[in-house]
Design a protein around this motif. Structure first.
Motif, short mmCIF file in Angstrom:
data_model
loop_
_atom_site.label_atom_id
_atom_site.label_comp_id
_atom_site.label_asym_id
_atom_site.label_seq_id
_atom_site.Cartn_x
_atom_site.Cartn_y
_atom_site.Cartn_z
N THR A 54 0.85 -1.18 0.00
CA THR A 54 0.00 0.00 0.00
C THR A 54 0.89 1.24 0.00
N HIS A 55 0.59 2.18 -0.89
CA HIS A 55 1.36 3.41 -1.00
C HIS A 55 0.43 4.60 -0.86
N HIS A 56 0.94 5.67 -0.30
CA HIS A 56 0.16 6.91 -0.23
C HIS A 56 0.27 7.63 -1.56
N VAL A 57 -0.84 8.05 -2.10
CA VAL A 57 -0.87 8.78 -3.36
C VAL A 57 -1.47 10.16 -3.09
N LEU A 58 -0.78 11.20 -3.53
CA LEU A 58 -1.29 12.56 -3.35
C LEU A 58 -2.56 12.77 -4.15
N ASP A 59 -3.40 13.69 -3.68
CA ASP A 59 -4.58 14.06 -4.45
C ASP A 59 -4.13 14.64 -5.78
N ARG A 60 -4.98 14.53 -6.78
CA ARG A 60 -4.66 15.04 -8.11
C ARG A 60 -4.42 16.54 -8.05
N ALA A 61 -3.41 17.01 -8.75
CA ALA A 61 -3.12 18.44 -8.83
C ALA A 61 -4.28 19.15 -9.53
N GLU A 62 -4.55 20.38 -9.07
CA GLU A 62 -5.62 21.18 -9.66
C GLU A 62 -5.03 22.48 -10.19
N PHE A 63 -5.62 22.97 -11.29
CA PHE A 63 -5.10 24.16 -11.94
C PHE A 63 -6.23 25.12 -12.30
N ASP A 64 -5.97 26.41 -12.15
CA ASP A 64 -6.96 27.41 -12.54
C ASP A 64 -6.63 28.01 -13.92
N LYS A 65 -5.47 27.68 -14.46
CA LYS A 65 -5.06 28.12 -15.79
C LYS A 65 -4.69 26.88 -16.60
N PRO A 66 -4.77 26.99 -17.92
CA PRO A 66 -4.48 25.82 -18.77
C PRO A 66 -3.09 25.22 -18.53
N VAL A 67 -3.00 23.93 -18.74
CA VAL A 67 -1.76 23.17 -18.58
C VAL A 67 -1.46 22.48 -19.90
N LYS A 68 -0.20 22.63 -20.35
CA LYS A 68 0.22 21.99 -21.60
C LYS A 68 1.45 21.14 -21.30
N VAL A 69 1.34 19.84 -21.52
CA VAL A 69 2.38 18.89 -21.14
C VAL A 69 2.91 18.17 -22.38
N LEU A 70 4.23 18.01 -22.43
CA LEU A 70 4.84 17.22 -23.49
C LEU A 70 5.20 15.85 -22.92
N ILE A 71 4.71 14.82 -23.57
CA ILE A 71 5.08 13.44 -23.25
C ILE A 71 6.16 13.03 -24.24
N VAL A 72 7.33 12.68 -23.72
CA VAL A 72 8.43 12.22 -24.57
C VAL A 72 8.62 10.74 -24.28
N VAL A 73 8.49 9.90 -25.29
CA VAL A 73 8.55 8.46 -25.09
C VAL A 73 9.55 7.81 -26.03
N ALA A 74 10.28 6.85 -25.50
CA ALA A 74 11.16 5.99 -26.29
C ALA A 74 10.42 4.67 -26.47
N PRO A 75 9.88 4.40 -27.67
CA PRO A 75 9.03 3.22 -27.86
C PRO A 75 9.79 1.96 -28.27
N TYR A 76 10.95 1.74 -27.71
CA TYR A 76 11.74 0.56 -28.05
C TYR A 76 10.92 -0.72 -27.81
N TYR A 77 10.24 -0.78 -26.69
CA TYR A 77 9.28 -1.86 -26.41
C TYR A 77 7.90 -1.23 -26.60
N LYS A 78 7.39 -1.29 -27.83
CA LYS A 78 6.22 -0.52 -28.24
C LYS A 78 4.99 -0.76 -27.37
N ASP A 79 4.67 -2.00 -27.05
CA ASP A 79 3.46 -2.27 -26.26
C ASP A 79 3.60 -1.71 -24.83
N ILE A 80 4.79 -1.75 -24.28
CA ILE A 80 5.03 -1.17 -22.96
C ILE A 80 4.89 0.35 -23.06
N ALA A 81 5.51 0.93 -24.07
CA ALA A 81 5.46 2.39 -24.27
C ALA A 81 4.02 2.86 -24.46
N ASP A 82 3.23 2.12 -25.23
CA ASP A 82 1.84 2.51 -25.46
C ASP A 82 1.04 2.54 -24.16
#
Length: 183
Positions: free
Chosen positions: A6-34
């Motif tokens: 069992t692990h403690h997980v923080l509540d989801r972050a909340e934002f009042d302004k838009p958030v833009k995130v870049l996901i950078v992935v190395a798909p060497y093991y494609k099904d894992i990466a997906d």
């Protein structure tokens, strides 16, 4: 096994302004990466954020792509994803250590990065950790990036310089001062 703990997980972050995130992935093991990308995307969308995904050849290129994006684009946070499975040579150690170190250095420069590059002994360990409906390490990496972004916004964003902000000099304008009166 980690999945039974069992692990403690923080509540989801909340934002009042838009958030833009870049996901950078190395798909060497494609099904894992997906699976990692699916978990990250779901977490970003759950907080109302937008995301873009780019692929790079391997885990060593993930930090470089993030550094380039930071200099040349307008993302608020980054999610680093990939999988490194131990092989017969020391290449595993190099890839794990150097990709992690580079991401840490970018983070210390003020970038909000969640590191979801799996470093495992075998494919089964990777599969269990990557599943969006399971351990969801992609979602966890996105949540980490979003929490760092929330702290950045809470504390007022980045400042120029490191360590301290120099005091402003007093400005005199036609008999009035823009600061405390000094006798």
């Amino acid at each position: 096994m980690a999945s039974s703990e069992t692990h403690h997980v923080l509540d989801r972050a909340e934002f009042d302004k838009p958030v833009k995130v870049l996901i950078v992935v190395a798909p060497y093991y494609k099904d894992i990466a997906d699976q990692l990308v699916a978990g990250a995307a779901a977490e970003i969308e759950a907080c109302g954020g937008l995301h873009e995904t780019v692929e790079v050849p391997g885990a060593l290129e993930v930090p470089t792509a993030i550094g380039i994006a930071e200099r040349m684009s307008n993302f608020d946070a980054y999610v680093a994803l990939g999988c490194v499975i131990r092989g017969e040579t020391t290449h595993y150690d190099t890839v794990c250590n150097d990709s992690s170190r580079a991401l840490t250095l970018l983070g210390l420069q003020g970038l909000c990065i969640g590191n979801g590059i799996l470093t495992v002994e075998n494919y089964e360990q990777a599969r269990v950790r990557a599943e969006a409906a399971g351990q969801n390490k992609g979602g966890g990496a996105a949540a980490a990036a979003l929490h760092l972004l929330a702290l950045t916004r809470k504390w007022g964003g980045s400042r120029k310089g490191v360590g301290f902000v120099p005091a402003r000099e007093e400005i005199q304008i036609a008999g009035s001062s823009k600061g405390p009166d000094i006798a």
